[in-house]
Design a protein around this motif. Structure first.
Motif, PDB file in Angstrom:
ATOM      1  N   ASP A 198      17.937  88.061  10.372  1.00 43.46           N
ATOM      2  CA  ASP A 198      19.290  88.566  10.550  1.00 43.46           C
ATOM      3  C   ASP A 198      19.697  88.347  12.001  1.00 43.46           C
ATOM      4  O   ASP A 198      18.861  88.125  12.881  1.00 43.46           O
ATOM      5  CB  ASP A 198      19.353  90.051  10.210  1.00 43.46           C
ATOM      6  N   VAL A 199      21.011  88.412  12.263  1.00 44.18           N
ATOM      7  CA  VAL A 199      21.538  88.193  13.603  1.00 44.18           C
ATOM      8  C   VAL A 199      22.685  89.177  13.842  1.00 44.18           C
ATOM      9  O   VAL A 199      23.407  89.543  12.908  1.00 44.18           O
ATOM     10  CB  VAL A 199      22.024  86.740  13.787  1.00 44.18           C
ATOM     11  N   ALA A 200      22.817  89.621  15.089  1.00 45.69           N
ATOM     12  CA  ALA A 200      23.893  90.543  15.442  1.00 45.69           C
ATOM     13  C   ALA A 200      24.323  90.257  16.870  1.00 45.69           C
ATOM     14  O   ALA A 200      23.538  89.755  17.693  1.00 45.69           O
ATOM     15  CB  ALA A 200      23.440  91.997  15.297  1.00 45.69           C
ATOM     16  N   ALA A 201      25.578  90.569  17.154  1.00 42.96           N
ATOM     17  CA  ALA A 201      26.126  90.361  18.498  1.00 42.96           C
ATOM     18  C   ALA A 201      26.615  91.695  19.044  1.00 42.96           C
ATOM     19  O   ALA A 201      27.346  92.427  18.369  1.00 42.96           O
ATOM     20  CB  ALA A 201      27.269  89.357  18.462  1.00 42.96           C
ATOM     21  N   ALA A 202      26.210  91.999  20.268  1.00 43.37           N
ATOM     22  CA  ALA A 202      26.646  93.227  20.916  1.00 43.37           C
ATOM     23  C   ALA A 202      28.003  93.023  21.570  1.00 43.37           C
ATOM     24  O   ALA A 202      28.484  91.894  21.727  1.00 43.37           O
ATOM     25  CB  ALA A 202      25.614  93.658  21.954  1.00 43.37           C
TER      26      ALA A 202
ATOM     27  N   THR B  92      25.602  89.879  24.065  1.00 45.21           N
ATOM     28  CA  THR B  92      24.182  89.637  23.817  1.00 45.21           C
ATOM     29  C   THR B  92      23.944  89.400  22.325  1.00 45.21           C
ATOM     30  O   THR B  92      24.496  90.107  21.474  1.00 45.21           O
ATOM     31  CB  THR B  92      23.341  90.832  24.303  1.00 45.21           C
ATOM     32  N   ILE B  93      23.109  88.396  22.006  1.00 44.20           N
ATOM     33  CA  ILE B  93      22.789  88.046  20.623  1.00 44.20           C
ATOM     34  C   ILE B  93      21.391  88.561  20.285  1.00 44.20           C
ATOM     35  O   ILE B  93      20.428  88.306  21.027  1.00 44.20           O
ATOM     36  CB  ILE B  93      22.846  86.516  20.418  1.00 44.20           C
ATOM     37  N   TYR B  94      21.272  89.292  19.164  1.00 41.42           N
ATOM     38  CA  TYR B  94      19.991  89.822  18.694  1.00 41.42           C
ATOM     39  C   TYR B  94      19.625  89.103  17.392  1.00 41.42           C
ATOM     40  O   TYR B  94      20.446  89.009  16.473  1.00 41.42           O
ATOM     41  CB  TYR B  94      20.084  91.327  18.439  1.00 41.42           C
ATOM     42  N   VAL B  95      18.388  88.623  17.321  1.00 39.72           N
ATOM     43  CA  VAL B  95      17.908  87.911  16.130  1.00 39.72           C
ATOM     44  C   VAL B  95      16.625  88.581  15.636  1.00 39.72           C
ATOM     45  O   VAL B  95      15.669  88.768  16.415  1.00 39.72           O
ATOM     46  CB  VAL B  95      17.636  86.421  16.435  1.00 39.72           C
TER      47      VAL B  95
ATOM     48  N   HIS C 150       7.221  87.367  12.935  1.00 41.03           N
ATOM     49  CA  HIS C 150       6.601  87.911  14.133  1.00 41.03           C
ATOM     50  C   HIS C 150       6.869  89.392  14.322  1.00 41.03           C
ATOM     51  O   HIS C 150       6.440  89.979  15.332  1.00 41.03           O
ATOM     52  CB  HIS C 150       7.091  87.138  15.366  1.00 41.03           C
ATOM     53  N   ASN C 151       7.572  89.985  13.364  1.00 40.80           N
ATOM     54  CA  ASN C 151       7.855  91.426  13.400  1.00 40.80           C
ATOM     55  C   ASN C 151       8.459  91.847  14.743  1.00 40.80           C
ATOM     56  O   ASN C 151       7.966  92.765  15.425  1.00 40.80           O
ATOM     57  CB  ASN C 151       6.573  92.235  13.122  1.00 40.80           C
ATOM     58  N   ARG C 152       9.522  91.176  15.121  1.00 37.46           N
ATOM     59  CA  ARG C 152      10.150  91.496  16.399  1.00 37.46           C
ATOM     60  C   ARG C 152      11.624  91.124  16.348  1.00 37.46           C
ATOM     61  O   ARG C 152      12.075  90.427  15.444  1.00 37.46           O
ATOM     62  CB  ARG C 152       9.468  90.754  17.553  1.00 37.46           C
ATOM     63  N   VAL C 153      12.336  91.612  17.368  1.00 38.96           N
ATOM     64  CA  VAL C 153      13.735  91.247  17.560  1.00 38.96           C
ATOM     65  C   VAL C 153      13.851  90.515  18.891  1.00 38.96           C
ATOM     66  O   VAL C 153      13.435  91.036  19.931  1.00 38.96           O
ATOM     67  CB  VAL C 153      14.645  92.485  17.552  1.00 38.96           C
ATOM     68  N   GLN C 154      14.348  89.302  18.851  1.00 41.47           N
ATOM     69  CA  GLN C 154      14.580  88.549  20.082  1.00 41.47           C
ATOM     70  C   GLN C 154      16.055  88.668  20.456  1.00 41.47           C
ATOM     71  O   GLN C 154      16.931  88.712  19.592  1.00 41.47           O
ATOM     72  CB  GLN C 154      14.204  87.078  19.895  1.00 41.47           C
TER      73      GLN C 154
ATOM     74  N   PHE D  99      19.214  87.389  23.375  1.00 42.88           N
ATOM     75  CA  PHE D  99      19.636  86.338  24.298  1.00 42.88           C
ATOM     76  C   PHE D  99      20.913  86.794  24.996  1.00 42.88           C
ATOM     77  O   PHE D  99      21.875  87.193  24.346  1.00 42.88           O
ATOM     78  CB  PHE D  99      19.883  85.020  23.556  1.00 42.88           C
ATOM     79  N   GLY D 100      20.902  86.721  26.309  1.00 42.73           N
ATOM     80  CA  GLY D 100      22.061  87.137  27.084  1.00 42.73           C
ATOM     81  C   GLY D 100      23.162  86.094  27.068  1.00 42.73           C
ATOM     82  O   GLY D 100      22.988  84.964  26.614  1.00 42.73           O
ATOM     83  N   THR D 101      24.309  86.511  27.570  1.00 45.55           N
ATOM     84  CA  THR D 101      25.434  85.590  27.658  1.00 45.55           C
ATOM     85  C   THR D 101      25.190  84.577  28.765  1.00 45.55           C
ATOM     86  O   THR D 101      24.383  84.783  29.662  1.00 45.55           O
ATOM     87  CB  THR D 101      26.724  86.362  27.968  1.00 45.55           C
ATOM     88  N   ALA D 102      25.921  83.471  28.703  1.00 46.52           N
ATOM     89  CA  ALA D 102      25.758  82.421  29.700  1.00 46.52           C
ATOM     90  C   ALA D 102      26.240  82.910  31.068  1.00 46.52           C
ATOM     91  O   ALA D 102      27.318  83.488  31.180  1.00 46.52           O
ATOM     92  CB  ALA D 102      26.540  81.176  29.277  1.00 46.52           C
ATOM     93  N   ASN D 103      25.424  82.685  32.094  1.00 49.22           N
ATOM     94  CA  ASN D 103      25.789  82.997  33.476  1.00 49.22           C
ATOM     95  C   ASN D 103      26.344  84.410  33.620  1.00 49.22           C
ATOM     96  O   ASN D 103      27.474  84.616  34.050  1.00 49.22           O
ATOM     97  CB  ASN D 103      26.828  81.995  33.991  1.00 49.22           C
TER      98      ASN D 103
END
Length: 327
Positions: free
Chosen positions: A11-15, A19-22, A27-31, A33-37
């Motif tokens: 699943d994926v979500a955006a704050a 920030t993007i959460y996947v 791997h039983n985790r949530v990765q 990713f921050g916004t660019a710059n």
């Protein structure tokens, strides 16, 4: 093995801050990713005026406040004929914001792909402002810039426009009519080639001021290819902070001093043809002197003034006619 890559993303979500959460199921985790710059501008510099090709130099900076004068931005970029693009996501509280850009030469500025400032031209030393209402959250900002020749600078700033507190309307009172405030000097406005003051007379001294945000253009006409001698005497406060450029009628740089580093500056420029020429004086944006004048004097071969020559004289009278056969 955990290679750091996704394995069966679920699943994926955006704050709200971008920030993007996947969800990584295997791997039983949530990765995330921050916004660019998120905290800096990403600056891309090009060795041409058109933002063409791959960037030759990339630099990150916290603010856009550059004063390169006649120098290079770095990274092997030339001092003239370069361009740059900066991008960044900026957080704003909801409200109305005023953006101000100070620039020499060309500029474009966007917020969320809305073009707020566009003046893609040269030569220019100018300030631009734009007002826009922004919702709370991150907004993408983009600035594009190019420098053709001479001094170069770019500054971007902004502030939120607050809601003014209502005040009572004062009772009208009669006041004397004030004398209008005079402009910087008697040659204003002469801030662009189209408003250039002239023609300057060969050998005559001219006295003017370089006030805050000023940019002085003058023009003169020469009759043939010849040397043009320029004498410029600056106030002490402006020595080392004023650029002088001589342009031809197509606004091509004929010669320059970037900057003028002595109080009494004398320079000879060779013009290649007859016609109109422009002389431009402009200070570094942080320097001005609205109290003391500079002196400018040009010496050149001026275009001749037409004169009337008698065709024929008879006795004591001037006869402005051609002779006829009957005479």
């Amino acid at each position: 093995a955990d290679t750091g890559q996704f394995d069966r993303p679920y699943d994926v979500a955006a704050a709200a801050n971008g920030t993007i959460y996947v969800t990584d199921f295997s791997h039983n985790r949530v990765q995330f990713f921050g916004t660019a710059n998120p905290v800096t501008w990403r600056g891309e510099y090009f060795t041409n005026r058109w933002l063409a090709g791959a960037p030759a130099f990339i630099q990150r900076t916290g603010t856009l406040d550059f004063d390169w004068l006649a120098g290079s931005p770095g990274g092997g970029i030339p001092a003239d004929n370069f361009s740059a693009r900066w991008q960044r996501y900026l957080w704003f509280d909801g409200g109305t914001y005023n953006f101000t850009v100070s620039v020499d030469d060309g500029i474009r500025f966007w917020i969320d792909d809305n073009l707020l400032v566009e003046s893609w031209q040269d030569p220019q030393v100018a300030n631009f402002s734009a007002t826009v209402h922004l919702t709370p959250g991150y907004h993408r900002a983009r600035v594009e810039y190019y420098e053709r020749y001479g001094a170069a600078h770019l500054t971007l700033a902004w502030f939120e426009i607050g809601t003014p507190t209502p005040t009572a309307t004062p009772t009208p009172t009669l006041t004397p009519t004030s004398t209008p405030t005079s402009v910087c000097d008697s040659y204003e406005p002469n801030d662009t080639p189209g408003d250039a003051w002239g023609p300057l007379r060969s050998g005559q001294e001219y006295y003017a001021k370089l006030c805050r945000g000023d940019d002085d253009f003058y023009f003169f006409n020469v009759s043939q290819a010849s040397p043009v001698s320029i004498l410029l005497r600056l106030p002490n406060a402006l020595v080392g902070h004023v650029a002088m450029i001589l342009y031809d009628n197509d606004l091509h740089d004929v010669c320059h001093a970037l900057p003028v580093n002595e109080r009494n500056h004398w320079q000879t420029c060779n013009v290649s043809r007859s016609g109109r020429y422009f002389l431009r004086l402009y200070p570094d944006i942080r320097y001005f002197d609205d109290q003391h004048t500079y002196m400018l004097q040009l010496t050149y071969v001026a275009a001749p003034t037409p004169t009337v020559t008698p065709i024929f004289t008879h006795g004591w009278q001037f006869v402005p006619y051609l002779l006829h056969d009957s005479w």
